[in-house]
Each structure stands twice: as C-alpha cells, then as structure tokens.
Design a protein around this motif. Structure first.
Motif, mmCIF file in Angstrom:
data_model
loop_
_atom_site.group_PDB
_atom_site.id
_atom_site.type_symbol
_atom_site.label_atom_id
_atom_site.label_comp_id
_atom_site.label_asym_id
_atom_site.label_seq_id
_atom_site.Cartn_x
_atom_site.Cartn_y
_atom_site.Cartn_z
ATOM 1 N N TYR A 106 33.256 -8.975 -29.142
ATOM 2 C CA TYR A 106 34.299 -9.248 -28.154
ATOM 3 C C TYR A 106 35.525 -8.376 -28.410
ATOM 4 O O TYR A 106 36.071 -7.765 -27.489
ATOM 5 N N ILE A 107 35.953 -8.302 -29.657
ATOM 6 C CA ILE A 107 37.119 -7.484 -30.009
ATOM 7 C C ILE A 107 36.854 -6.006 -29.733
ATOM 8 O O ILE A 107 37.745 -5.278 -29.286
ATOM 9 N N LEU A 108 35.634 -5.565 -29.955
ATOM 10 C CA LEU A 108 35.302 -4.156 -29.717
ATOM 11 C C LEU A 108 35.236 -3.799 -28.235
ATOM 12 O O LEU A 108 35.568 -2.681 -27.857
ATOM 13 N N VAL A 109 34.806 -4.745 -27.392
ATOM 14 C CA VAL A 109 34.621 -4.401 -25.973
ATOM 15 C C VAL A 109 35.839 -4.690 -25.100
ATOM 16 O O VAL A 109 35.873 -4.248 -23.948
ATOM 17 N N ALA A 118 35.586 -9.468 -20.635
ATOM 18 C CA ALA A 118 35.147 -9.660 -22.023
ATOM 19 C C ALA A 118 35.316 -11.113 -22.444
ATOM 20 O O ALA A 118 34.436 -11.682 -23.101
ATOM 21 N N SER A 119 36.436 -11.724 -22.055
ATOM 22 C CA SER A 119 36.673 -13.123 -22.428
ATOM 23 C C SER A 119 35.684 -14.054 -21.743
ATOM 24 O O SER A 119 35.191 -15.004 -22.357
ATOM 25 N N MET A 120 35.394 -13.787 -20.465
ATOM 26 C CA MET A 120 34.446 -14.631 -19.758
ATOM 27 C C MET A 120 33.068 -14.571 -20.423
ATOM 28 O O MET A 120 32.450 -15.604 -20.679
ATOM 29 N N ILE A 121 32.617 -13.369 -20.724
ATOM 30 C CA ILE A 121 31.304 -13.214 -21.362
ATOM 31 C C ILE A 121 31.294 -13.867 -22.737
ATOM 32 O O ILE A 121 30.353 -14.584 -23.095
#
Length: 169
Positions: A106-109, A118-121
């Motif tokens: 998450y931090i990388l994408v 990114a947060s939703m995924i």
C-alpha cells in the motif's frame, strides 16, 4: 518445572532476544544512513546528521555485542531447533505477516495510483482477509473501504484544504 524444560524455556527466551537484537541492528543501520540525508546548514561544521549517526552507530555496535553474547549463550542443540521454532511461530502468526505485506505494498503504490484508489484496495483487501467471508460482510467491507478512501480524500480536500497524493493516473 523440570530442569530440562527450564533450560528449553531459557533457550527460547535467548532466541527471542537474539531476533530482537538483529531487528535493532537492522533499524540502527537504516537510521544511520537516513541521518546522513539530513540537510546541513553553513553554521554546522559536522552537519545536522552527525549526532543521530553517532547514536545509531553506538546502538548498532551494542547490538553486535549483544548478538555475539546471545549466540554464546544458546547451546549447540538450540541452533537446530531455532529454524523449526521460528517457522512454527511464523505459521501461527501468518495473518500478521500478510497484513504487514499488504501495508508495505500500500505504501509503495500510493504515489503511483493515488491515495483514494490505493486506500480502497488496501482497506477492502485486508478486511476480506481478516473477516469471515459472506455476502453481508463483503458488502460492509466494500462500503467501509469506499467511505474511508474516497470519503477521507473528500474531507481533507474540501474541509481541511489538504490534498492527498493523487498518483500518476
């Protein structure tokens, strides 16, 4: 407690300390190099990162001494059990490692696809991994992911006028 089980417990504690010493060593090395990136001003002869580097180097040196001492205390038979005990410990806590891996991804994408997507995924994926899977809980997870990703982005941009990363796309 018998003498054999007491020795085994002491050895397990020493193995846990050994692992923590390695983690502290890795963290101190990483922070040592991160401290070298601190910008310096023209009034500092050593630079702004000199003191943090000295502290991190001292912590790293103490960690190496502690690792050597810990290795000396663990019996020869303990090294054979070390791998199996660590593997069993990791298998019992596999959800923690999956969550940490998802957080790292998450931090990388975030810079690539943006905060909202990114947060939703991330939120949806972690909820589906950790909760019981049925239709009702998946719908709740989807609604929660949408609210806490796009809703937070709207709140920060419209109310606080702070813009979260949008990403390349």
């Amino acid at each position: 407690m018998s003498n054999l089980s007491h020795d085994k417990a002491m050895e397990a504690g020493e193995i846990a300390r050994l692992l923590s010493y390695f983690i502290i060593l890795i963290a101190s090395v990483g922070l040592f190099f991160a401290a070298s990136e601190i910008p310096t001003s023209r009034f500092e002869t050593l630079g702004a990162g000199a003191f943090p580097q000295i502290v991190c180097a001292a912590i790293g040196l103490l960690s190496i001494v502690a690792i050597v001492d810990s290795l000396r205390k663990i019996s020869y038979l303990g090294y054979g059990r070390f791998y199996t005990e660590v593997k069993a410990w990791m298998c019992r806590r596999y959800l923690v490692f999956i969550t940490l891996g998802a957080l790292a991804l998450y931090i990388l994408v975030i810079p690539i696809i943006g905060f909202s997507i990114a947060s939703m995924i991330f939120i949806f994926s972690v909820q589906v991994i950790l909760m019981p899977r049925n239709t009702k809980s998946i719908v709740i997870a989807l609604i929660t992911a949408l609210v806490f990703s796009f809703g937070l982005n709207w709140l920060f941009s419209e109310v606080f006028t702070v813009f979260l990363p949008r990403g390349v796309f």
